[in-house]
Scaffold this active site. Structure first.
Site, short mmCIF file in Angstrom:
data_model
loop_
_atom_site.label_atom_id
_atom_site.label_comp_id
_atom_site.label_asym_id
_atom_site.label_seq_id
_atom_site.Cartn_x
_atom_site.Cartn_y
_atom_site.Cartn_z
N SER A 1 0.84 -1.20 0.00
CA SER A 1 0.00 0.00 0.00
C SER A 1 0.88 1.25 0.00
O SER A 1 0.36 2.35 -0.21
CB SER A 1 -0.89 0.00 1.25
OG SER A 1 -0.06 -0.01 2.40
N GLY B 1 -4.83 -1.78 5.63
CA GLY B 1 -5.05 -2.52 6.87
C GLY B 1 -6.37 -2.29 7.56
O GLY B 1 -6.76 -3.07 8.44
N CYS C 1 3.74 -6.95 1.75
CA CYS C 1 2.70 -6.40 2.62
C CYS C 1 1.96 -7.57 3.27
O CYS C 1 1.45 -8.45 2.56
CB CYS C 1 1.74 -5.59 1.76
SG CYS C 1 0.26 -5.01 2.59
N THR D 1 -0.80 -7.43 4.96
CA THR D 1 -2.26 -7.32 4.78
C THR D 1 -2.66 -7.83 3.39
O THR D 1 -3.62 -8.59 3.27
CB THR D 1 -2.70 -5.84 4.92
OG1 THR D 1 -2.12 -5.30 6.11
CG2 THR D 1 -4.20 -5.72 5.00
N CYS E 1 3.73 -6.05 10.00
CA CYS E 1 3.36 -5.08 8.95
C CYS E 1 4.67 -4.48 8.47
O CYS E 1 5.51 -4.06 9.29
CB CYS E 1 2.45 -4.00 9.53
SG CYS E 1 2.22 -2.57 8.43
N1 DGL Z 1 2.44 -2.54 4.84
C1 DGL Z 1 1.22 -3.21 5.04
C2 DGL Z 1 1.39 -4.52 5.81
O1 DGL Z 1 2.46 -5.09 5.81
C3 DGL Z 1 -0.02 -2.53 5.46
C4 DGL Z 1 -0.15 -1.12 5.78
C5 DGL Z 1 -1.57 -0.65 5.46
O2 DGL Z 1 -1.78 -0.32 4.28
O3 DGL Z 1 -2.42 -0.62 6.35
O4 DGL Z 1 0.46 -5.01 6.39
#
Ligand code: DGL
Length: 253
Positions: free
Chosen positions: A12, A44, A74, A76, A182
């Site tokens: 994201s 998220g 990511c 998520t 995350c």
């Molecule tokens: N970087 C993302 C992850 O590893 C999520 C961040 C988001 O867009 O909420 O979950």
């Protein structure tokens, strides 16, 4: 698509840059195309259907650029879309999951805190992982935390207050490990470490890149010797968004 094609990575936004950095560290000779979907961030706090649709659209764009493998940089996006993408795509799809398994071996009678987005922690995929390795894990959803990374405000007093409140219930407890579930939080590792100086803080970046390397190798997709690597970073957002990605990529460490 062939071994000369780039490896596509998506997130994201800025979190996936931490995965890209690890990939460049371990496989500097490869070609990378990173796409931060900052226009649609955060993932998220969105529903599974929303994240799946956004990730599918981002992946279509990367496929149009002829990527040879897809890294969901990511947690998520992995929790919400990896299964579907693996069914739909012919290129390898490498996902991420919170490092609960290695953290479980650090258990010494205390707690294992798993910091991740609400979307990851409420997903079926995380439920399965947690039923296997999360006996002593405590879910710590962090809505709003990725935004501090996107804004680059690492010394923002509001960020310190956020973390103080987040960790307040655990300050007097024995914490055996902290899992950064995350990719955005990887940029906050040293800050988080300050709250728990003697506790290992784990992320899944190295494991993900090693898996990428194994998969490329097994499919004969590693860039042949003699070819030169490259890194291209793109964003669905504004030029300011893109500048954040570049700045974090250049950040030492
Ligand atoms: N970087 C993302 C992850 O590893 C999520 C961040 C988001 O867009 O909420 O979950």
């Amino acid at each position: 698509m062939n071994a000369l094609s780039p490896i596509g990575l998506i997130d994201s936004g800025a979190g996936g840059i931490s995965v890209l950095k690890e990939a460049v560290r371990l496989m500097p000779q490869e070609r990378y195309l990173f796409y931060g979907d900052q226009k649609n961030a955060p993932y998220g706090t969105k529903s599974k259907e929303e994240v799946l649709a956004l990730v599918r659209a981002a992946v279509q764009y990367l496929l149009s650029r002829d990527i040879k493998a897809l890294v969901l940089a990511c947690n998520t996006a992995t929790a919400r879309a990896a299964r579907e993408l693996r069914e739909e795509l012919t290129i390898p799809v490498i996902g991420m999951e919170p490092a609960l398994k290695p953290a479980s071996f650090l258990y010494r009678g205390g707690k294992i805190l798993v910091l991740a987005t609400p979307g990851t922690l409420s997903s079926e995929k995380y439920g399965l992982l947690s039923s296997r390795w999360g006996q002593h894990a405590v879910s710590v959803p962090c809505p709003g935390l990725m935004e501090f990374v996107e804004e680059g405000g690492f010394d923002d007093p509001a960020l310190l207050r956020y973390l103080e409140n987040l960790f307040e219930p655990w300050r007097q407890s024995q914490v055996d490990a902290i899992v950064l579930g995350c990719t955005h939080y990887v940029f906050l590792k040293s800050l988080i470490q300050r709250f728990f100086p003697n506790t290992p803080v784990l992320d899944g970046n190295e494991g993900t890149v090693r898996q990428l390397q194994r998969v490329l190798d097994s499919r004969d997709l590693l860039l042949p010797p003699g070819e030169t690597g490259s890194v291209t970073i793109e964003s669905s957002g504004t030029s300011e968004h893109l500048a954040v990605l570049h700045r974090l990529f250049e950040l030492p460490g």
